[in-house]
Enzyme design. Structure first.
Site, PDB file in Angstrom:
ATOM      1  CD  GLU A 388      -1.863  -2.378   1.407  1.00  0.00           C
ATOM      2  OE1 GLU A 388      -2.779  -3.216   1.323  1.00  0.00           O
ATOM      3  OE2 GLU A 388      -0.694  -2.674   1.776  1.00  0.00           O
ATOM      4  CG  HIS A 457     -11.502  -6.449   6.614  1.00  0.00           C
ATOM      5  ND1 HIS A 457     -10.647  -7.032   7.505  1.00  0.00           N
ATOM      6  CD2 HIS A 457     -10.926  -6.577   5.387  1.00  0.00           C
ATOM      7  CE1 HIS A 457      -9.598  -7.520   6.849  1.00  0.00           C
ATOM      8  NE2 HIS A 457      -9.749  -7.261   5.563  1.00  0.00           N
TER       9      HIS A 457
END
Length: 653
Positions: A388, A457
């Site tokens: 990322e 999440h």
């Protein structure tokens, strides 16, 4: 190097040395504020590495970057003015010692975060590779950076895509206050082998050796050979920063540094090539005159106007597009995911500078949003490794170099893995360069609780983004707004965090036309009412509308506002509604505490105080991580019933 080249390289090194000595004195005297990290002893690396560079080449640098930017061609007077915080500085006094930049000549910035320039260099290299012509990037970093994730992610991505970037490690033997030998279990050369990247070690105190060694490196990289890792073995004469007593270094070591001085070595070689001491001394005097003139210029330059302290945070927004008639509700409906895909497809079609990058985007991404786009645009829909930081840096560097990247952060929860590239790079580079650079970057990501996705999440983290000046934060709730806001975000010249709610991906609505745009920073009243203003965004807007219908049956008419963008915040639409209803309730999916709802409550209490007839109500998740078990998640999250209860409470006051 022939004699003329060596003399020129020596002149450049002397300018850097005298400049650093001047800076040390000015810092001691209180004229240079903040922190200063000088590069005395490392001049041969900077000059040698860039001796054969082109004006079109790009560099990224480190907190010890004065030598790099001078070697790339920044005027000494503009660099010194920057360090003194003057308006004539290369960044108009907004960058300072650790953040000197001039994108107009390929200096994409020194960087106060160790290793942070490496992902940006990869992004710039991606942009240069697309243009052709053999231009490249030189990314300077110190030996301390090889332990960072940014180093590994950048080398891996550059090697994977064969990008034209030279990773130049100035190994001065110390990472801040620690010896490199105590920090790294394997040599830097072995790290290059791990990524299949060619490696060369150069005598970093010998400018001719560095410059000559870089000829082969540049030839290989410019001809499409991919990245190269170079280690320049050099020395750090001063401490980590000005004022560092260097108690961690052996005094005998410090005393012996003069024998390795790159200026002394270059003088000796010039003498051996037939130059007289008088000729070399004349070069010294000319360099000293350059630095003296730079100091005079910097001292006499004006300070920035305090009234402009917040200038250059955002690039100018484009004028809103005229309204476009949307399809009738009876038209063939499309899912939210298909509308997103169409918006990306149309952006790629309309603008060749747009490209998509992220984990599995070529295959459609985990939710199928980008399915089929790689087949249509194979060179502009790019899969990346699970990295990322490198993905965000790819976007930042490519945007600085003139492209319009749309990079994907698979889950908003993964923000912490790459926050530096968003918080300290994308958001601040325009400001720190005094408006000299734009970063037209879109970061697409998604969130959503309610499906037992668990604590890592499910998070609604828009408040973190909204608290960072320089970012634009978008959270649509409808298909039309998703299309129009995404197209506007891609066309905007600022970094935009575009946050989708995955529970809306399959919600159906008419497909907007390709010229549909929604201006950033404009909220929308989705339901009129007289009794209370109900503000929400993203999926919670649907809950607010459901709650409003329930309340209407009780005789309470709620005016529902969809913010659509968190930053810029449409304060006037909220305040205008509050003036009509005199009551405010805010509902969001994020935890209640310290959120955007608190900001809206503060707005109502401060600017809307005389309109308020009751306390502001807030609805959101409980202050804990998202639970996994469905029963616990239902208790933790907020929904229409919670909104109804809060509105009843506020209206009853």
């Amino acid at each position: 190097m022939d004699r003329a080249q060596l003399l020129d390289a020596y002149r450049r090194m002397v300018v850097i040395r005298r400049m650093e000595e001047c800076i040390s004195i000015l810092y001691r005297d209180g004229l240079v504020p903040g922190f200063v990290h000088t590069s005395v002893g490392q001049e041969a690396c900077a000059v040698g590495a860039l001796f054969h560079a082109r004006p079109e080449d790009v560099i990224t640098s480190t907190h010890r970057g004065h030598g790099h930017v001078l070697a790339k061609g920044l005027e000494p007077r503009r660099m010194l003015a920057e360090l003194l915080g003057k308006e004539t500085g290369s960044c108009r006094g907004r960058g300072g010692s650790m953040h000197v930049a001039d994108p107009s000549i390929g200096i994409f910035g020194a960087n106060g975060i160790v290793g942070a320039g490496l992902p940006i260099a990869v992004g710039a290299a991606h942009a240069l590779a697309g243009r052709g012509g053999g231009d490249l990037v030189v990314a300077f970093f110190g030996d301390g950076a090889v332990a960072t994730g940014a180093f590994h992610e950048s080398l891996n991505l550059a090697a994977l895509r064969g990008l034209p970037v030279v990773f130049f490690c100035e190994n001065n033997g110390y990472s801040e206050f620690s010896r490199a030998a105590d920090q790294h279990p394997v040599p830097i050369a072995q790290r290059a082998l791990a990524y299949g990247v060619p490696f060369v070690e150069l005598a970093g105190n010998d400018v001719a050796a560095v410059a000559d060694g870089m000829v082969e490196v540049f030839d290989k990289v410019r001809s499409g050979g991919g990245p190269f890792l170079v280690e320049g073995r050099t020395m750090r004469v001063g401490g980590h920063y000005e004022g560092d007593g260097q108690r961690y270094r052996d005094q005998a070591e410090l005393a012996g540094l003069s024998a390795h001085d790159p200026l002394v070595r270059a003088r000796a070689r010039l003498t051996g090539l037939g130059l007289t001491t008088a000729e070399i001394d004349e070069v010294d005097r000319a360099a000293e005159a350059v630095v003296a003139e730079a100091e005079t210029f910097a001292r006499r330059s004006a300070e920035p106007d305090p009234a402009g302290a917040t200038d250059h945070v955002y690039a100018r927004r484009r004028s809103p597009a005229p309204p476009v008639a949307l399809p009738a509700t009876g038209d063939q409906p499309s899912s939210g995911s298909r509308i997103l895909r169409q918006a990306l497809h149309d952006a790629l079609t309309d603008d060749p500078s747009v490209f998509l990058a992220g984990i599995d985007v070529a295959g459609g991404n985990v939710f199928g949003i980008t399915r089929g786009l790689h087949e249509r645009f194979p060179d502009r829909v790019l899969d990346t490794p699970i990295a990322e930081t490198a993905i965000m840096g790819l976007g930042v560097g490519a945007a600085m170099a003139g492209l319009r990247p749309v990079v994907e952060l698979m889950y908003l929860d993964f923000l912490g893995v790459c926050f530096d590239q968003i918080l300290n790079q994308a958001a601040k580079l325009r400001f720190m360069t005094g408006g000299a650079v734009t970063v037209p970057l879109v970061i697409r990501t998604q969130f959503g609780s309610g499906r037992s996705s668990g604590s890592q999440h499910s998070q609604s983290l828009e408040t973190l983004m909204a608290h960072v000046p320089g970012l634009t934060v978008v959270m649509p709730s409808s298909g039309a707004d998703t299309y129009g806001l995404l197209r506007s975000a891609i066309e905007d010249d600022n970094p935009v965090v575009f946050i989708e709610n995955r529970l809306l991906y399959e919600k159906k609505s008419p497909m907007p036309p390709s010229d549909h745009r929604v201006p950033l920073g404009q909220a929308r009243i989705v339901r009129s009412g007289r009794d209370v203003t109900l503000v929400s965004w993203s999926r919670m807007v649907l809950d607010a509308l459901e709650a409003a219908e329930t309340l209407s049956a009780e005789g309470i008419e709620a005016e529902v506002i969809d913010l659509r963008t968190i930053v810029p915040l449409d304060r006037e639409t909220v305040l205008g509604s509050l003036r009509r209803t005199n009551r405010l309730v805010v509902a969001h999916e994020a935890v209640v505490d310290f959120g955007v709802g608190a900001e809206l409550a503060a707005l109502a209490v401060r600017e809307g105080f005389w309109s308020l007839d009751a306390p502001v109500g807030r609805v959101g998740a409980a202050y804990s991580p998202a639970p996994y078990a469905p029963a616990l998640e239902r208790r933790w999250s907020a929904g229409p019933a919670d909104i109804v209860a809060m509105v009843r409470e506020v209206v009853a006051c």
